[in-house]
Design an enzyme around this catalytic site. Sequence first.
Site, PDB file in Angstrom:
ATOM      1  N   ARG A 205       0.836  -1.198   0.000  1.00 48.01           N
ATOM      2  CA  ARG A 205       0.000   0.000   0.000  1.00 48.01           C
ATOM      3  C   ARG A 205       0.876   1.257   0.000  1.00 48.01           C
ATOM      4  O   ARG A 205       2.057   1.211   0.364  1.00 48.01           O
ATOM      5  CB  ARG A 205      -0.906   0.016   1.233  1.00 48.01           C
ATOM      6  CG  ARG A 205      -1.824  -1.187   1.367  1.00 48.01           C
ATOM      7  CD  ARG A 205      -2.598  -1.116   2.677  1.00 48.01           C
ATOM      8  NE  ARG A 205      -3.521  -2.233   2.840  1.00 48.01           N
ATOM      9  CZ  ARG A 205      -3.230  -3.369   3.458  1.00 48.01           C
ATOM     10  NH1 ARG A 205      -2.023  -3.535   3.996  1.00 48.01           N
ATOM     11  NH2 ARG A 205      -4.131  -4.331   3.575  1.00 48.01           N
TER      12      ARG A 205
ATOM     13  N   LYS B 153      -1.649  -2.295   8.100  1.00 46.06           N
ATOM     14  CA  LYS B 153      -2.728  -1.751   8.919  1.00 46.06           C
ATOM     15  C   LYS B 153      -2.640  -2.292  10.344  1.00 46.06           C
ATOM     16  O   LYS B 153      -2.277  -3.439  10.557  1.00 46.06           O
ATOM     17  CB  LYS B 153      -4.086  -2.106   8.304  1.00 46.06           C
ATOM     18  CG  LYS B 153      -4.365  -1.414   6.973  1.00 46.06           C
ATOM     19  CD  LYS B 153      -5.735  -1.773   6.448  1.00 46.06           C
ATOM     20  CE  LYS B 153      -6.050  -1.031   5.161  1.00 46.06           C
ATOM     21  NZ  LYS B 153      -7.389  -1.378   4.625  1.00 46.06           N
TER      22      LYS B 153
ATOM     23  N   HIS C 267      -2.750   2.516  -5.731  1.00 49.08           N
ATOM     24  CA  HIS C 267      -3.624   1.367  -5.489  1.00 49.08           C
ATOM     25  C   HIS C 267      -3.856   0.569  -6.771  1.00 49.08           C
ATOM     26  O   HIS C 267      -4.059  -0.648  -6.727  1.00 49.08           O
ATOM     27  CB  HIS C 267      -4.959   1.832  -4.899  1.00 49.08           C
ATOM     28  CG  HIS C 267      -5.552   0.818  -3.952  1.00 49.08           C
ATOM     29  ND1 HIS C 267      -4.980   0.495  -2.745  1.00 49.08           N
ATOM     30  CD2 HIS C 267      -6.653   0.033  -4.054  1.00 49.08           C
ATOM     31  CE1 HIS C 267      -5.708  -0.431  -2.134  1.00 49.08           C
ATOM     32  NE2 HIS C 267      -6.722  -0.735  -2.924  1.00 49.08           N
TER      33      HIS C 267
ATOM     34  N   ARG D 199      -1.160  -1.813  -6.938  1.00 47.05           N
ATOM     35  CA  ARG D 199      -1.438  -2.941  -6.022  1.00 47.05           C
ATOM     36  C   ARG D 199      -2.344  -3.953  -6.732  1.00 47.05           C
ATOM     37  O   ARG D 199      -2.112  -5.161  -6.675  1.00 47.05           O
ATOM     38  CB  ARG D 199      -2.085  -2.403  -4.747  1.00 47.05           C
ATOM     39  CG  ARG D 199      -2.383  -3.438  -3.665  1.00 47.05           C
ATOM     40  CD  ARG D 199      -2.709  -2.688  -2.379  1.00 47.05           C
ATOM     41  NE  ARG D 199      -3.422  -3.475  -1.397  1.00 47.05           N
ATOM     42  CZ  ARG D 199      -2.827  -4.275  -0.507  1.00 47.05           C
ATOM     43  NH1 ARG D 199      -1.519  -4.400  -0.522  1.00 47.05           N
ATOM     44  NH2 ARG D 199      -3.544  -4.929   0.384  1.00 47.05           N
TER      45      ARG D 199
ATOM     46  N   HIS E  55      -4.032  -9.013   3.357  1.00 40.76           N
ATOM     47  CA  HIS E  55      -5.479  -9.001   3.554  1.00 40.76           C
ATOM     48  C   HIS E  55      -5.856  -9.826   4.787  1.00 40.76           C
ATOM     49  O   HIS E  55      -5.245 -10.857   5.070  1.00 40.76           O
ATOM     50  CB  HIS E  55      -6.193  -9.587   2.333  1.00 40.76           C
ATOM     51  CG  HIS E  55      -6.238  -8.663   1.162  1.00 40.76           C
ATOM     52  ND1 HIS E  55      -6.477  -9.083  -0.129  1.00 40.76           N
ATOM     53  CD2 HIS E  55      -6.093  -7.311   1.083  1.00 40.76           C
ATOM     54  CE1 HIS E  55      -6.473  -8.050  -0.945  1.00 40.76           C
ATOM     55  NE2 HIS E  55      -6.242  -6.964  -0.231  1.00 40.76           N
TER      56      HIS E  55
ATOM     57  N   TYR F  24      -9.861 -10.260  -7.255  1.00 33.53           N
ATOM     58  CA  TYR F  24      -8.897 -10.300  -8.356  1.00 33.53           C
ATOM     59  C   TYR F  24      -9.113 -11.498  -9.262  1.00 33.53           C
ATOM     60  O   TYR F  24      -8.670 -11.492 -10.412  1.00 33.53           O
ATOM     61  CB  TYR F  24      -7.465 -10.303  -7.802  1.00 33.53           C
ATOM     62  CG  TYR F  24      -7.156  -9.067  -7.016  1.00 33.53           C
ATOM     63  CD1 TYR F  24      -7.031  -7.828  -7.652  1.00 33.53           C
ATOM     64  CD2 TYR F  24      -7.030  -9.101  -5.637  1.00 33.53           C
ATOM     65  CE1 TYR F  24      -6.773  -6.679  -6.928  1.00 33.53           C
ATOM     66  CE2 TYR F  24      -6.766  -7.947  -4.905  1.00 33.53           C
ATOM     67  CZ  TYR F  24      -6.645  -6.749  -5.559  1.00 33.53           C
ATOM     68  OH  TYR F  24      -6.398  -5.604  -4.848  1.00 33.53           O
TER      69      TYR F  24
END
Length: 298
Positions: A147, A171, A244, A247, A270, A279
Amino acid sequence: MDWIDNFIEYLRYERNYSLRTIEEYQSDLKAFKRFYEALDSDITWENMPVDIVRQWMVEMMDAGNVATSVQRRLSSLRSFYKFLLRRSLVTRDPVHNMRGPKAEKKLPAYVRETEMDRLFDEDFFSTSYVDQRNRMILLTFYTTGIRLSELVSLTEKDVDLDQMQLKVTGKRNKQRIIPYGDEYGDSLRSYLSERDNFASLCGTQDTSLFLDERRGARMTPEKVRGIVKKYLSMVTTQQRNSPHVLRHTFATAMLNHNADLQSVKELLGHESLSTTEIYTHTTFEQLKEMYNQAHPRA
């Protein structure tokens, strides 16, 4: 004061909602009130037929409103009726079991492999520190799928040249290790030499992997976005050219080259496999496109 005004006062003073959110609730409820009053003057909040709410949703969709917008307005109406029930102003909620339209899933935008190859193989970058840094930023996004926030927070200590891996802080400060290959490793070694020379010349002690040429300090996310947009615009005509998108490009390339979904999930950081599954839609769309182009009876 009518019931909508009472509800707005409740949101403002008891729930401390933002002004923008309050304005959205007010606009949604007044729009619905205008709708049902125009249909039948005998309809009230107390005797609201379920079919009137459904008719409102259909009219909004027919007028070109997207599903998410209709869902938001239905949510406003649902919250309003919960408020009315708690205040004993109505005895039933016509939207309690009502579902809004399903939002159409948008396929993630990505850059084609041929376009990314062109970006790195042609002469878009000079030998200056700034150009080599910009190239390394783009290559890092494309090679690792990290990210924007993760990239700008990278430091020299996060690079393990011997083990050929990056330590990334994602995150909620969760860390993960991302391996890389020889091509990226060679580029990284070359860049680190340029970076160290630049840091020495400007006298900075900042250990960030990517340094701003003016400040000698960590780059801002805004600056990185601008760099990505500039260079992607040179090789692709698509409208969305952001970190992004790179990504998405990484994940799509991995799956197109037979990486398993669980591995891509771990590399992207994730929490859930369902987040990564979007995806697979992209690769399936590619498969359909190739079939339609190649099969003589398609």
